[in-house]
Design an enzyme around this catalytic site. Structure first.
Site, PDB file in Angstrom:
ATOM      1  N   GLU A 116       0.814  -1.257   0.042  1.00  0.00           N
ATOM      2  CA  GLU A 116       0.069   0.042  -0.089  1.00  0.00           C
ATOM      3  C   GLU A 116       1.062   1.294  -0.062  1.00  0.00           C
ATOM      4  OE1 GLU A 116      -3.004   0.156  -0.684  1.00  0.00           O
ATOM      5  OE2 GLU A 116      -3.978  -1.720   0.130  1.00  0.00           O
ATOM      6  N   HIS A 140      -2.715   2.217   8.257  1.00  0.00           N
ATOM      7  CA  HIS A 140      -3.836   1.595   8.092  1.00  0.00           C
ATOM      8  C   HIS A 140      -3.809   0.449   9.074  1.00  0.00           C
ATOM      9  CE1 HIS A 140      -6.631  -0.807   5.539  1.00  0.00           C
ATOM     10  NE2 HIS A 140      -5.701  -1.590   5.444  1.00  0.00           N
ATOM     11  N   HIS A 142      -6.932  -2.899  10.566  1.00  0.00           N
ATOM     12  CA  HIS A 142      -8.105  -3.603  10.405  1.00  0.00           C
ATOM     13  C   HIS A 142      -8.917  -3.714  11.772  1.00  0.00           C
ATOM     14  CE1 HIS A 142      -6.175  -5.818   6.796  1.00  0.00           C
ATOM     15  NE2 HIS A 142      -6.020  -4.626   6.597  1.00  0.00           N
ATOM     16  N   GLU A 170     -16.412  12.107  23.462  1.00  0.00           N
ATOM     17  CA  GLU A 170     -15.086  12.853  23.010  1.00  0.00           C
ATOM     18  C   GLU A 170     -15.063  12.659  21.509  1.00  0.00           C
ATOM     19  OE1 GLU A 170     -11.949   9.975  23.612  1.00  0.00           O
ATOM     20  OE2 GLU A 170     -13.091   8.170  23.376  1.00  0.00           O
ATOM     21  N   HIS A 211     -13.220  -3.493   5.071  1.00  0.00           N
ATOM     22  CA  HIS A 211     -11.838  -3.724   5.085  1.00  0.00           C
ATOM     23  C   HIS A 211     -11.051  -3.035   6.245  1.00  0.00           C
ATOM     24  CE1 HIS A 211      -7.861  -3.578   2.365  1.00  0.00           C
ATOM     25  NE2 HIS A 211      -7.460  -3.522   3.791  1.00  0.00           N
TER      26      HIS A 211
HETATM   27 ZN   LIG Z   1      -5.817  -3.646   4.989  1.00  0.00          ZN
END
Ligand SMILES: [Zn+2]
Length: 274
Positions: A116, A140, A142, A170, A211
């Protein structure tokens, strides 16, 4: 003294370990990149090796020419970053056109930056422009509860932002601009990189349907904190929906969201309020 004693490298490894301990990084899931400050590059430079070949990224970020990034490796596991950093993470240099990288440290035995990396790179480019250079971290992960939400809520920024803001007091303070939502797309390609970076012109976090989540920020604390806050709110949303079997008796009202914003001096995205 080695490169693993350099403060920024220690903080980067700690963030990877923190994400692993949260359960956000099964197998080789997730990736983290950090745009280094000049003095951090200088502190690491004595430990750089002869650079590898330039590798074209397929995307260009002219405002990132000559920058250095800490990055997780393609196919590498967050679980292994702390015990085995030299094979799991690395530092890459960006060329003077802003369209290629080369490895100057780590990612040993032929490893490469995360698949990525082009996505991260485009998001760095957009966030650097949007924040006047303040943004340094793209992360990134999950997180399971947020991913679960993408199966039961309409995939719009408004639906997700409102659900999250109202799930924990918050939230409107932590992400007053809201979150963007990217529909399901094949990961790792230019299309999802482009779609995400379009949203990141406006938001500092973007949900990837079915994802995970992309977060950005000026430092590790802020970026990890954003991921953590969004996932915690998602967990509360899922718990409340499950406990109430979809029925909510009361929640934070829109005028109460505005009151929080006033008290804490943040500007809420009015598009998402009634
Ligand atoms: Zn991912």
């Amino acid at each position: 003294m080695g490169i693993l004693d350099v403060e920024i490298v220690k903080l980067y490894i700690r963030m990877c370990q923190d994400g692993w301990e949260q359960g956000w990084h099964e197998r080789n899931g997730g990736n983290l990149t950090y745009r280094m400050k000049a003095e951090e590059v200088d502190a690491c430079r004595p430990f750089f090796r002869t650079p590898g070949e330039w590798v074209q990224m397929g995307v260009t970020g002219e405002n990132l020419a000559g920058e250095y990034f800490l990055t997780t490796g393609s196919g590498k596991y967050f679980r292994n970053v702390q015990p085995d950093p030299t094979h799991s993470i690395g530092i890459v240099e960006i060329n003077d056109k802003g369209d290629a990288w080369r490895i100057v440290w780590g990612l040993e035995n032929g490893a490469r930056p995360t698949s990525e990396f082009p996505s991260h790179f485009m998001n760095h480019s957009v966030r650097v422009a949007a924040t006047d250079g303040a943004c340094r971290v793209i992360y990134h992960a999950h997180p399971a509860n947020l991913i679960a939400m993408t199966y039961v809520l309409p995939l719009t920024a408004r639906d997700f932002t409102r659900a999250l803001w109202k799930s924990a007091t918050e939230c409107p303070v932590v992400f007053p601009g809201g979150v963007g939502v990217v529909p399901w797309m094949v990961p790792g390609g230019a299309d999802i990189a482009l779609a995400t970076s379009e949203l990141m012109k406006q938001y500092d976090a973007a949900v990837w349907a079915h994802h995970g989540l992309f977060c950005s920020g000026p430092d590790f604390d802020t970026t990890f904190g954003l991921m953590h806050t969004i996932e915690k709110a998602a967990q509360i949303w899922i718990l409340a929906q499950s406990a109430g079997q979809g029925k909510i008796l009361q929640t934070i009202r829109d005028d109460e969201l505005r009151a929080i914003a006033t008290e804490f001096g943040v500007q809420l995205n009015e598009d998402f309020l009634d």
